[in-house]
Design a protein around this motif. Sequence first.
Motif, PDB file in Angstrom:
ATOM      1  N   VAL A 197      25.688  40.684  41.023  1.00 23.76           N
ATOM      2  CA  VAL A 197      26.582  40.183  39.983  1.00 23.76           C
ATOM      3  C   VAL A 197      27.536  41.304  39.592  1.00 23.76           C
ATOM      4  O   VAL A 197      27.118  42.436  39.338  1.00 23.76           O
ATOM      5  N   PHE A 198      28.819  40.989  39.521  1.00 22.79           N
ATOM      6  CA  PHE A 198      29.849  41.956  39.168  1.00 22.79           C
ATOM      7  C   PHE A 198      30.630  41.411  37.976  1.00 22.79           C
ATOM      8  O   PHE A 198      31.043  40.257  37.966  1.00 22.79           O
ATOM      9  N   SER A 199      30.837  42.261  36.955  1.00 25.04           N
ATOM     10  CA  SER A 199      31.508  41.840  35.729  1.00 25.04           C
ATOM     11  C   SER A 199      32.836  42.562  35.569  1.00 25.04           C
ATOM     12  O   SER A 199      32.921  43.781  35.757  1.00 25.04           O
ATOM     13  N   LEU A 200      33.875  41.802  35.191  1.00 24.23           N
ATOM     14  CA  LEU A 200      35.197  42.348  34.942  1.00 24.23           C
ATOM     15  C   LEU A 200      35.712  41.785  33.623  1.00 24.23           C
ATOM     16  O   LEU A 200      35.527  40.594  33.339  1.00 24.23           O
ATOM     17  N   THR A 201      36.369  42.627  32.810  1.00 24.28           N
ATOM     18  CA  THR A 201      36.834  42.212  31.496  1.00 24.28           C
ATOM     19  C   THR A 201      38.352  42.348  31.397  1.00 24.28           C
ATOM     20  O   THR A 201      38.929  43.372  31.784  1.00 24.28           O
ATOM     21  N   LEU A 202      38.990  41.300  30.860  1.00 26.08           N
ATOM     22  CA  LEU A 202      40.437  41.264  30.678  1.00 26.08           C
ATOM     23  C   LEU A 202      40.766  41.149  29.197  1.00 26.08           C
ATOM     24  O   LEU A 202      40.264  40.249  28.501  1.00 26.08           O
ATOM     25  N   ASP A 203      41.627  42.039  28.686  1.00 30.87           N
ATOM     26  CA  ASP A 203      42.111  41.965  27.309  1.00 30.87           C
ATOM     27  C   ASP A 203      43.310  41.028  27.233  1.00 30.87           C
ATOM     28  O   ASP A 203      44.215  41.088  28.082  1.00 30.87           O
ATOM     29  N   THR A 204      43.347  40.180  26.214  1.00 29.02           N
ATOM     30  CA  THR A 204      44.446  39.242  26.050  1.00 29.02           C
ATOM     31  C   THR A 204      44.598  38.922  24.563  1.00 29.02           C
ATOM     32  O   THR A 204      44.041  39.618  23.700  1.00 29.02           O
ATOM     33  N   PHE A 205      45.360  37.873  24.229  1.00 31.81           N
ATOM     34  CA  PHE A 205      45.613  37.506  22.834  1.00 31.81           C
ATOM     35  C   PHE A 205      45.522  35.988  22.667  1.00 31.81           C
ATOM     36  O   PHE A 205      45.863  35.227  23.585  1.00 31.81           O
ATOM     37  N   VAL A 206      45.078  35.572  21.513  1.00 27.86           N
ATOM     38  CA  VAL A 206      45.031  34.146  21.205  1.00 27.86           C
ATOM     39  C   VAL A 206      46.455  33.576  21.278  1.00 27.86           C
ATOM     40  O   VAL A 206      47.417  34.201  20.818  1.00 27.86           O
ATOM     41  N   GLY A 207      46.575  32.406  21.884  1.00 23.35           N
ATOM     42  CA  GLY A 207      47.876  31.769  22.060  1.00 23.35           C
ATOM     43  C   GLY A 207      48.404  31.897  23.476  1.00 23.35           C
ATOM     44  O   GLY A 207      49.374  31.209  23.833  1.00 23.35           O
ATOM     45  N   ARG A 208      47.789  32.758  24.263  1.00 24.55           N
ATOM     46  CA  ARG A 208      48.221  32.916  25.655  1.00 24.55           C
ATOM     47  C   ARG A 208      47.394  32.026  26.587  1.00 24.55           C
ATOM     48  O   ARG A 208      46.480  31.317  26.152  1.00 24.55           O
ATOM     49  N   THR A 209      47.727  32.075  27.874  1.00 28.86           N
ATOM     50  CA  THR A 209      46.971  31.367  28.910  1.00 28.86           C
ATOM     51  C   THR A 209      46.519  32.377  29.948  1.00 28.86           C
ATOM     52  O   THR A 209      47.293  33.261  30.348  1.00 28.86           O
ATOM     53  N   ILE A 210      45.279  32.281  30.353  1.00 27.00           N
ATOM     54  CA  ILE A 210      44.773  33.124  31.433  1.00 27.00           C
ATOM     55  C   ILE A 210      44.449  32.238  32.636  1.00 27.00           C
ATOM     56  O   ILE A 210      44.259  31.032  32.498  1.00 27.00           O
ATOM     57  N   SER A 211      44.419  32.848  33.795  1.00 26.57           N
ATOM     58  CA  SER A 211      44.057  32.111  35.008  1.00 26.57           C
ATOM     59  C   SER A 211      42.861  32.776  35.660  1.00 26.57           C
ATOM     60  O   SER A 211      42.712  34.000  35.616  1.00 26.57           O
ATOM     61  N   LEU A 212      42.013  31.959  36.259  1.00 29.95           N
ATOM     62  CA  LEU A 212      40.844  32.435  36.984  1.00 29.95           C
ATOM     63  C   LEU A 212      40.888  31.855  38.388  1.00 29.95           C
ATOM     64  O   LEU A 212      41.063  30.643  38.556  1.00 29.95           O
ATOM     65  N   SER A 213      40.766  32.722  39.383  1.00 25.93           N
ATOM     66  CA  SER A 213      40.772  32.248  40.768  1.00 25.93           C
ATOM     67  C   SER A 213      39.675  32.942  41.552  1.00 25.93           C
ATOM     68  O   SER A 213      39.272  34.065  41.238  1.00 25.93           O
ATOM     69  N   GLY A 214      39.185  32.251  42.571  1.00 22.32           N
ATOM     70  CA  GLY A 214      38.138  32.789  43.430  1.00 22.32           C
ATOM     71  C   GLY A 214      38.362  32.396  44.869  1.00 22.32           C
ATOM     72  O   GLY A 214      39.013  31.379  45.160  1.00 22.32           O
ATOM     73  N   MET A 215      37.843  33.203  45.778  1.00 16.09           N
ATOM     74  CA  MET A 215      37.973  32.945  47.209  1.00 16.09           C
ATOM     75  C   MET A 215      36.691  33.369  47.916  1.00 16.09           C
ATOM     76  O   MET A 215      36.082  34.382  47.560  1.00 16.09           O
ATOM     77  N   LEU A 216      36.282  32.596  48.916  1.00 14.80           N
ATOM     78  CA  LEU A 216      35.157  32.939  49.777  1.00 14.80           C
ATOM     79  C   LEU A 216      35.531  32.584  51.203  1.00 14.80           C
ATOM     80  O   LEU A 216      35.973  31.455  51.470  1.00 14.80           O
ATOM     81  N   ALA A 217      35.394  33.548  52.106  1.00 13.21           N
ATOM     82  CA  ALA A 217      35.713  33.307  53.518  1.00 13.21           C
ATOM     83  C   ALA A 217      34.610  33.880  54.392  1.00 13.21           C
ATOM     84  O   ALA A 217      34.144  35.005  54.162  1.00 13.21           O
ATOM     85  N   VAL A 218      34.168  33.116  55.378  1.00 13.63           N
ATOM     86  CA  VAL A 218      33.141  33.569  56.315  1.00 13.63           C
ATOM     87  C   VAL A 218      33.573  33.206  57.732  1.00 13.63           C
ATOM     88  O   VAL A 218      34.401  32.311  57.935  1.00 13.63           O
ATOM     89  N   GLY A 219      33.005  33.903  58.704  1.00 12.05           N
ATOM     90  CA  GLY A 219      33.316  33.597  60.089  1.00 12.05           C
ATOM     91  C   GLY A 219      32.260  34.138  61.029  1.00 12.05           C
ATOM     92  O   GLY A 219      31.539  35.089  60.699  1.00 12.05           O
TER      93      GLY A 219
END
Length: 309
Positions: free
Chosen positions: A191-213
């Motif tokens: 498990v890896f944790s990352l923290t983003l500082d922002t402000f109320v009233g804004r919009t944040i985006s969350l994206s993820g990717m997984l690739a195998v071969g």
Amino acid sequence: MRAAASAFCAALLLAVSLPARAIDSQLSANLLVNASAFYPVYGVDSEAPNLDLRDDPRLRQLQTLDTSAAFGGGTARAHFEGRMGLLRAFAESSYPYCCDATGHRVVQGYSNATVQGRFYDSIAVTGAGLAVGTPVSYTVNFSITGALSNPSFESGGFLTAYGVAEVRLRDMSSFAEVNKNWDASRDATGVFSLTLDTFVGRTISLSGMLAVGASVSDYARLGRTAWADFGHSAGYQLLPSVAGLNTTGASGYDFSAAPVPEPGTWLLLAVGLGLLAWRRQSGPCLLRPSSKSGASSAPPTANGVMAPR
């Protein structure tokens, strides 16, 4: 006639000038399997199903894609499951050795399978009774479990198995972001944790990717089968610094829920290995060339780049 032409031109200019509607949430997946033979027969069995859901209620439901290929004794299989906040992928390939005990060329070809899944969602920073402009933060917990066959790479790219993943959390106003690129060839699962500082009233985006071969050529000497099993999930959980802050994306999915891996992929792997064992016992089969595709590609190296033959 002139008036109609002018109206048409005006409508066309307006359509060109209008910006395309932004995508607030998306889930996509691309699978590719190839089983190719060049000697003593020539042909390829190839399948490439894909998934692309945008701002669709089905984004919250688990979507599944599964495909396989078989030709000239080679087999390939790819499997994907995913929804908002959860990605799973499995790839497996096998191919018989080129030569007999005397070094005589018996078969020539390769098989490969690749899976790539992605999701994107936008989350409004609201709630908890906080005024617009109040500084807050969000933490994304990215969990990844899975395994590669051993060996996972042979010099020359004749045998490869890889798994890579990504998490990205971004402030859509300042474009500040935190991200992590994970690679099974160098990173441990966990498990890896990352923290983003922002402000109320804004919009944040969350994206993820997984690739195998997974890819195996008739030239491979270290093994006849390669697989990448990341079906127990790449999971993404979003936690705010203040209780009550919004964690539900435009898709309607609440990212505060911890993803719970569901068993079953190891069963898929066992079935696949059993099928390969059965094929080895029954000997290589030389099927007729597939009418589904006349194209083929070289097997990818560990970083996904096509290797020259």
